[in-house]
Motif scaffolding. Structure first.
Motif, PDB file in Angstrom:
ATOM      1  N   SER A 163       0.825  -1.214   0.000  1.00  0.00           N
ATOM      2  CA  SER A 163       0.000   0.000   0.000  1.00  0.00           C
ATOM      3  C   SER A 163       0.860   1.265   0.000  1.00  0.00           C
ATOM      4  N   THR A 164       0.360   2.254  -0.699  1.00  0.00           N
ATOM      5  CA  THR A 164       0.947   3.594  -0.603  1.00  0.00           C
ATOM      6  C   THR A 164      -0.187   4.592  -0.338  1.00  0.00           C
ATOM      7  N   TRP A 165       0.132   5.619   0.407  1.00  0.00           N
ATOM      8  CA  TRP A 165      -0.844   6.668   0.703  1.00  0.00           C
ATOM      9  C   TRP A 165      -0.215   8.022   0.412  1.00  0.00           C
ATOM     10  N   THR A 166      -1.046   8.949  -0.047  1.00  0.00           N
ATOM     11  CA  THR A 166      -0.637  10.352  -0.190  1.00  0.00           C
ATOM     12  C   THR A 166      -1.573  11.202   0.648  1.00  0.00           C
ATOM     13  N   ILE A 167      -1.002  12.027   1.501  1.00  0.00           N
ATOM     14  CA  ILE A 167      -1.771  12.907   2.386  1.00  0.00           C
ATOM     15  C   ILE A 167      -1.428  14.352   2.059  1.00  0.00           C
ATOM     16  N   THR A 168      -2.445  15.176   1.890  1.00  0.00           N
ATOM     17  CA  THR A 168      -2.210  16.609   1.728  1.00  0.00           C
ATOM     18  C   THR A 168      -2.681  17.323   2.992  1.00  0.00           C
ATOM     19  N   LEU A 169      -1.901  18.281   3.447  1.00  0.00           N
ATOM     20  CA  LEU A 169      -2.226  18.998   4.680  1.00  0.00           C
ATOM     21  C   LEU A 169      -3.039  20.258   4.430  1.00  0.00           C
ATOM     22  N   GLN A 170      -3.219  20.620   3.185  1.00  0.00           N
ATOM     23  CA  GLN A 170      -4.056  21.762   2.848  1.00  0.00           C
ATOM     24  C   GLN A 170      -5.356  21.249   2.249  1.00  0.00           C
ATOM     25  N   SER A 171      -6.396  22.052   2.306  1.00  0.00           N
ATOM     26  CA  SER A 171      -7.661  21.655   1.708  1.00  0.00           C
ATOM     27  C   SER A 171      -7.530  21.626   0.196  1.00  0.00           C
ATOM     28  N   VAL A 172      -8.098  20.594  -0.417  1.00  0.00           N
ATOM     29  CA  VAL A 172      -8.059  20.485  -1.874  1.00  0.00           C
ATOM     30  C   VAL A 172      -9.444  20.147  -2.387  1.00  0.00           C
ATOM     31  N   VAL A 173      -9.706  20.511  -3.640  1.00  0.00           N
ATOM     32  CA  VAL A 173     -10.990  20.186  -4.266  1.00  0.00           C
ATOM     33  C   VAL A 173     -11.089  18.671  -4.397  1.00  0.00           C
ATOM     34  N   GLY A 174     -12.183  18.117  -3.906  1.00  0.00           N
ATOM     35  CA  GLY A 174     -12.364  16.681  -3.970  1.00  0.00           C
ATOM     36  C   GLY A 174     -11.714  15.932  -2.833  1.00  0.00           C
ATOM     37  N   GLY A 175     -11.171  16.655  -1.850  1.00  0.00           N
ATOM     38  CA  GLY A 175     -10.552  15.994  -0.708  1.00  0.00           C
ATOM     39  C   GLY A 175     -11.551  15.129   0.024  1.00  0.00           C
ATOM     40  N   ASN A 176     -11.091  13.978   0.515  1.00  0.00           N
ATOM     41  CA  ASN A 176     -12.025  13.018   1.112  1.00  0.00           C
ATOM     42  C   ASN A 176     -11.721  12.721   2.570  1.00  0.00           C
ATOM     43  N   ALA A 177     -11.022  13.635   3.264  1.00  0.00           N
ATOM     44  CA  ALA A 177     -10.675  13.377   4.662  1.00  0.00           C
ATOM     45  C   ALA A 177     -10.933  14.604   5.525  1.00  0.00           C
ATOM     46  N   LYS A 178     -11.552  14.367   6.677  1.00  0.00           N
ATOM     47  CA  LYS A 178     -11.788  15.437   7.639  1.00  0.00           C
ATOM     48  C   LYS A 178     -10.754  15.372   8.750  1.00  0.00           C
ATOM     49  N   THR A 179     -10.529  16.513   9.392  1.00  0.00           N
ATOM     50  CA  THR A 179      -9.580  16.572  10.509  1.00  0.00           C
ATOM     51  C   THR A 179     -10.280  17.068  11.766  1.00  0.00           C
ATOM     52  N   ASP A 180      -9.743  16.678  12.913  1.00  0.00           N
ATOM     53  CA  ASP A 180     -10.245  17.105  14.218  1.00  0.00           C
ATOM     54  C   ASP A 180      -9.132  17.821  14.979  1.00  0.00           C
ATOM     55  N   GLU A 181      -9.530  18.786  15.825  1.00  0.00           N
ATOM     56  CA  GLU A 181      -8.569  19.415  16.730  1.00  0.00           C
ATOM     57  C   GLU A 181      -8.189  18.409  17.819  1.00  0.00           C
ATOM     58  N   VAL A 182      -6.960  18.493  18.285  1.00  0.00           N
ATOM     59  CA  VAL A 182      -6.463  17.600  19.329  1.00  0.00           C
ATOM     60  C   VAL A 182      -5.991  18.425  20.513  1.00  0.00           C
ATOM     61  N   ASP A 183      -6.260  17.949  21.724  1.00  0.00           N
ATOM     62  CA  ASP A 183      -5.763  18.589  22.940  1.00  0.00           C
ATOM     63  C   ASP A 183      -4.239  18.649  22.878  1.00  0.00           C
ATOM     64  N   PRO A 184      -3.647  19.851  22.935  1.00  0.00           N
ATOM     65  CA  PRO A 184      -2.187  19.952  22.819  1.00  0.00           C
ATOM     66  C   PRO A 184      -1.427  19.101  23.848  1.00  0.00           C
ATOM     67  N   ASP A 185      -1.991  18.995  25.050  1.00  0.00           N
ATOM     68  CA  ASP A 185      -1.289  18.284  26.112  1.00  0.00           C
ATOM     69  C   ASP A 185      -1.345  16.766  25.959  1.00  0.00           C
ATOM     70  N   SER A 186      -2.121  16.278  25.005  1.00  0.00           N
ATOM     71  CA  SER A 186      -2.170  14.851  24.752  1.00  0.00           C
ATOM     72  C   SER A 186      -1.711  14.515  23.343  1.00  0.00           C
ATOM     73  N   PHE A 187      -1.094  15.476  22.674  1.00  0.00           N
ATOM     74  CA  PHE A 187      -0.658  15.258  21.301  1.00  0.00           C
ATOM     75  C   PHE A 187       0.563  14.337  21.274  1.00  0.00           C
ATOM     76  N   PRO A 188       0.562  13.329  20.426  1.00  0.00           N
ATOM     77  CA  PRO A 188       1.653  12.341  20.415  1.00  0.00           C
ATOM     78  C   PRO A 188       2.830  12.755  19.523  1.00  0.00           C
ATOM     79  N   ALA A 189       3.533  13.828  19.880  1.00  0.00           N
ATOM     80  CA  ALA A 189       4.644  14.294  19.040  1.00  0.00           C
ATOM     81  C   ALA A 189       5.843  13.385  19.182  1.00  0.00           C
TER      82      ALA A 189
END
Length: 319
Positions: free
Chosen positions: A293-319
Motif C-alpha cells: 500500500s501507498t498513501w498520499t496525504i495533503t495537509l491543505q484543503s483540496v478540491v475533492g478531498g475526502n478526509a476530515k480533521t479534528d482538533e487535538v488537545d495539545p497536552d495529549s498530542f503524540p509528538a
C-alpha cells in the motif's frame, strides 16, 4: 469511496487522503479640596502622611514584591500549554497585588521618585503578562521559552528590571526582583523529511505528505497506542516515508514555527490535529509479486478531498 487496485512487482496500491452614600445637612459645609480644610484652631492640615522608615519600607517591599520574582521564575518550569497558562495567571496576579499594595505605601522621602517609577513599571509588567496569556490562549506562543523570549522584549518587563535595580541601589531595598534570563526568539527548522522519531520501518508501505499549508509540520503515525514514527515536512514541500510496517494507523500532525526538539513542539503559532480516518497498510506476497500500500496525504484543503480533521488537545498530542 476509494477502491484499491493491485499492481505487480514494483507497482503499488495508491490512496489519496486530503484535508478539507448619605446626604448631609447642606447648611453645614464640610472642608474639601476647594476650601482646603483645616483644624479646630484654623491652621491648615497636611494631606500627606509621614513616610515609612527604611525598615518598614523594606518589609513592605519584601511582602509585596517578593512573590513577583518567584512567580516569574516559575514560568520556565512550564511543560505544557495548560501549565504555562496557569503560571502566567499566577505571575500576573502577583504583579497586580504588588502594584496595588505598594501604591498605598508612602516610601522614605529619599526614594519617593524611585518608588513611583517601580510601581508604574509593575503596572506595565501586569499588562505584558496579560497580553502573553492571551497569546498562549490563542496559541501564538506555545512554550515557556517562547513566552520568555517575548517577555524579554516587553516594555513593562524591562522597566521593572531597571526601576527595581534603581530602587535597590538607593538603600539596599529588595526591589531587584527580576532575575529571570530571557532567551532570544529562534526559528529552528529540521531538514525536510527528517525523522524526529525513526521507529520501525521494516515494512513495504509508503506514505507521502504534501504540505501546501502555511507552516512547517510534523507528522506522527500511531498504531494502537504506540507512536511508530514522526517526521518533519517543511511548508511548500513533500516528503515520503518508506518501509511503513503493515497495520492500521492514526495520522496526527502539528504545525507552527520554531521546532524545539527538547519539548518536541513548535514554540509559536502552533496547531494540533488528526485525520478522522485511519490509514491501512497491507502487504501481500506471492511467488511472482509483492503487493503493498501507498498513501498520499495533503495537509491543505483540496478540491475533492475526502478526509476530515479534528482538533487535538495539545497536552495529549503524540509528538
Amino acid at each position: 469511496m476509494i477502491v484499491p487496485r493491485w499492481f505487480p512487482a514494483a507497482l503499488a496500491m495508491t490512496f489519496v487522503l486530503a484535508a478539507c452614600s448619605s446626604v448631609g445637612d447642606p447648611s453645614r459645609p464640610s472642608p474639601d479640596a476647594s476650601t482646603g480644610g483645616g483644624t479646630a484652631d484654623g491652621t491648615p492640615s497636611s494631606s500627606a502622611p509621614a513616610g515609612s522608615s527604611p525598615e518598614e519600607y523594606r518589609a513592605a517591599l519584601t511582602a509585596a514584591a517578593g512573590p513577583v520574582g518567584s512567580s516569574l521564575g516559575g514560568l520556565a518550569k512550564s511543560r505544557s500549554l495548560k501549565s504555562l497558562n496557569q503560571r502566567l495567571e499566577r505571575a500576573e496576579s502577583a504583579v497586580t497585588d504588588a502594584a496595588e499594595k505598594l501604591g498605598t505605601v508612602t516610601p522614605p522621602a529619599e526614594v519617593a521618585a524611585e518608588h513611583a517609577d517601580f510601581v508604574a513599571a509593575l503596572r506595565g509588567l501586569e499588562s505584558d503578562l496579560g497580553g502573553l496569556r492571551d497569546s498562549v490562549g490563542g496559541r501564538k506562543v506555545c512554550t515557556s521559552s517562547a513566552v520568555l523570549a517575548r517577555l524579554g522584549k516587553a516594555e513593562g518587563f524591562g522597566a521593572t528590571k531597571t526601576a527595581g535595580g534603581d530602587l535597590a541601589a538607593k538603600g539596599d531595598y529588595p526591589a531587584d526582583i527580576v532575575k529571570l534570563k530571557t532567551p532570544k526568539e529562534l526559528n529552528r527548522r529540521p531538514a525536510n523529511g527528517a525523522f524526529l522519531r525513526a521507529g520501525d520501518r521494516n515494512g513495504n508501505g509508503r506514505l507521502t505528505v504534501d504540505n501546501g499549508g502555511g507552516s512547517d509540520a510534523v507528522i506522527t503515525l500511531v498504531r494502537g497506542k504506540t507512536k511508530v514514527t514522526s517526521f518533519y515536512v517543511r511548508k511548500g514541500r513533500k516528503a515520503t516515508v518508506k518501509g511503513v510496517p503493515d497495520g492500521t494507523y492514526k495520522v496526527f500532525f502539528t504545525g507552527g514555527a520554531d521546532w524545539d526538539k527538547g519539548t518536541r513542539s513548535f514554540t509559536r503559532n502552533c496547531s494540533f490535529k488528526r485525520f478522522e480516518d485511519t490509514v491501512k497498510f497491507r502487504t501481500v506476497r506471492s511467488a511472482t509479486m509483492i503487493q503493498y500500500s501507498t498513501w498520499t496525504i495533503t495537509l491543505q484543503s483540496v478540491v475533492g478531498g475526502n478526509a476530515k480533521t479534528d482538533e487535538v488537545d495539545p497536552d495529549s498530542f503524540p509528538a
